[in-house]
Motif scaffolding. Sequence first.
Motif, PDB file in Angstrom:
ATOM      1  N   HIS A   1     -37.113  13.814 -81.990  1.00  9.67           N
ATOM      2  CA  HIS A   1     -37.732  15.139 -81.589  1.00  9.67           C
ATOM      3  C   HIS A   1     -39.190  14.551 -80.789  1.00  9.67           C
ATOM      4  O   HIS A   1     -40.061  15.039 -81.875  1.00  9.67           O
ATOM      5  N   PRO A   2     -39.305  13.946 -79.547  1.00 11.29           N
ATOM      6  CA  PRO A   2     -40.385  13.317 -79.199  1.00 11.29           C
ATOM      7  C   PRO A   2     -41.596  14.329 -78.862  1.00 11.29           C
ATOM      8  O   PRO A   2     -42.517  14.233 -78.785  1.00 11.29           O
ATOM      9  N   ASP A   3     -41.238  15.877 -78.721  1.00  9.55           N
ATOM     10  CA  ASP A   3     -42.131  16.908 -78.344  1.00  9.55           C
ATOM     11  C   ASP A   3     -42.536  17.651 -79.470  1.00  9.55           C
ATOM     12  O   ASP A   3     -43.327  18.437 -79.470  1.00  9.55           O
ATOM     13  N   ALA A   4     -41.782  17.111 -80.723  1.00  8.85           N
ATOM     14  CA  ALA A   4     -42.341  17.955 -82.105  1.00  8.85           C
ATOM     15  C   ALA A   4     -43.607  17.661 -82.338  1.00  8.85           C
ATOM     16  O   ALA A   4     -44.576  16.861 -82.152  1.00  8.85           O
ATOM     17  N   ARG A   5     -44.376  18.866 -83.095  1.00 11.47           N
ATOM     18  CA  ARG A   5     -45.730  18.688 -83.407  1.00 11.47           C
ATOM     19  C   ARG A   5     -45.678  19.335 -84.957  1.00 11.47           C
ATOM     20  O   ARG A   5     -45.028  20.371 -85.290  1.00 11.47           O
ATOM     21  N   TRP A   6     -46.489  18.776 -85.901  1.00 11.42           N
ATOM     22  CA  TRP A   6     -46.685  19.309 -87.166  1.00 11.42           C
ATOM     23  C   TRP A   6     -47.174  20.833 -87.160  1.00 11.42           C
ATOM     24  O   TRP A   6     -48.082  20.900 -86.480  1.00 11.42           O
TER      25      TRP A   6
END
Length: 250
Positions: free
Chosen positions: A245-250
Motif C-alpha cells: 500500500h505505497p500511498d497509505a498514510r497512518w
Amino acid sequence: MNQPLFEYLLRLGDDSLVLGQRLGEWCGHAPTIEIDLSLANLGLDLIGQATLLLDYAGEVEGRDRDADRLAFHRDERQFRNCLLVEQPNGDFGQTIARQFLFSTWQHALYTELATSNDPRIAAIAAKAVKEIAYHADLAAEWVIRLGDGTDESHARMVDGFGWMWRFIDELFLMDAIDMAMVEAGTGVDKALLRPAFDARLGDVLGTATLPVPPLPRAIAGGRSGHHSEHLGLMLAVMQHLPRSHPDARW
C-alpha cells in the motif's frame, strides 16, 4: 550530490534500522517481561537513530526520499548495513552475543562521530551515544550473567559468540567511502577503534568465564550490498505493508 556522504549515512542508518527490526522480533517472546521491555526499548532507540540518519541521507541525495522511503522502498542489494546486524536472533544467547559486539563497536564509533565536523552527524551521534552506552552495558551484564551462570547458559553463550565472531572484522574495514569521510573530517578511522574494542571484549569475556574464540576468515560484503540470505527474509516482513500500500498514510 555528495555521494560519499550519502553512502556513509546509509551505512550508519542501515546498521541501526536492521538491528532495530531484529530486536523488535523479540516482542512478546523474550525470556522475561524485564528483558522483553529492555530489548524493545533498545530497538526503539535504534529506529530513532535510523530515522535521523536516513532523513539526512535523503536530503543529501536530493531525490525527495525520506527515512520511510529509504527504509521500505529499497531492495536488499541497496542496503549498506554490516552483516553482523542482519544475523538471525537465534536463541537469547545468540541475540546477546550480537548485541554486545555491535553496541561495544557502535559506542566507540559514535563517541568519535560526536566530534565530526559535520554538525548534523555530530549532533545525532552526541544524542545517540548516551543510549548506546546503556545498550553496551546491558549486553555486557547479560554476557557475564549467562556466561558465568549454568552449564546450559554458558554453552549457549559460547555458541552465540561462535556464530557472530566471524563478522567482527567487517566492522573495522576501511574502504574508499570511509577514507573520503576521514579525509573530509566527517568520518572515523575505524581501524583505530580496534585495540580498545578487543580489550573490552577480553575483559567482559574473561569475567564471564567465556573463551575468546580465534578469529576465523573474515566475512564481509554488507557495505557494498552483498548480504546473507537472512536480510532478504527480514526485509520481506518489514517492507510488506508499505510496498503493498505505497500511498497509505497512518
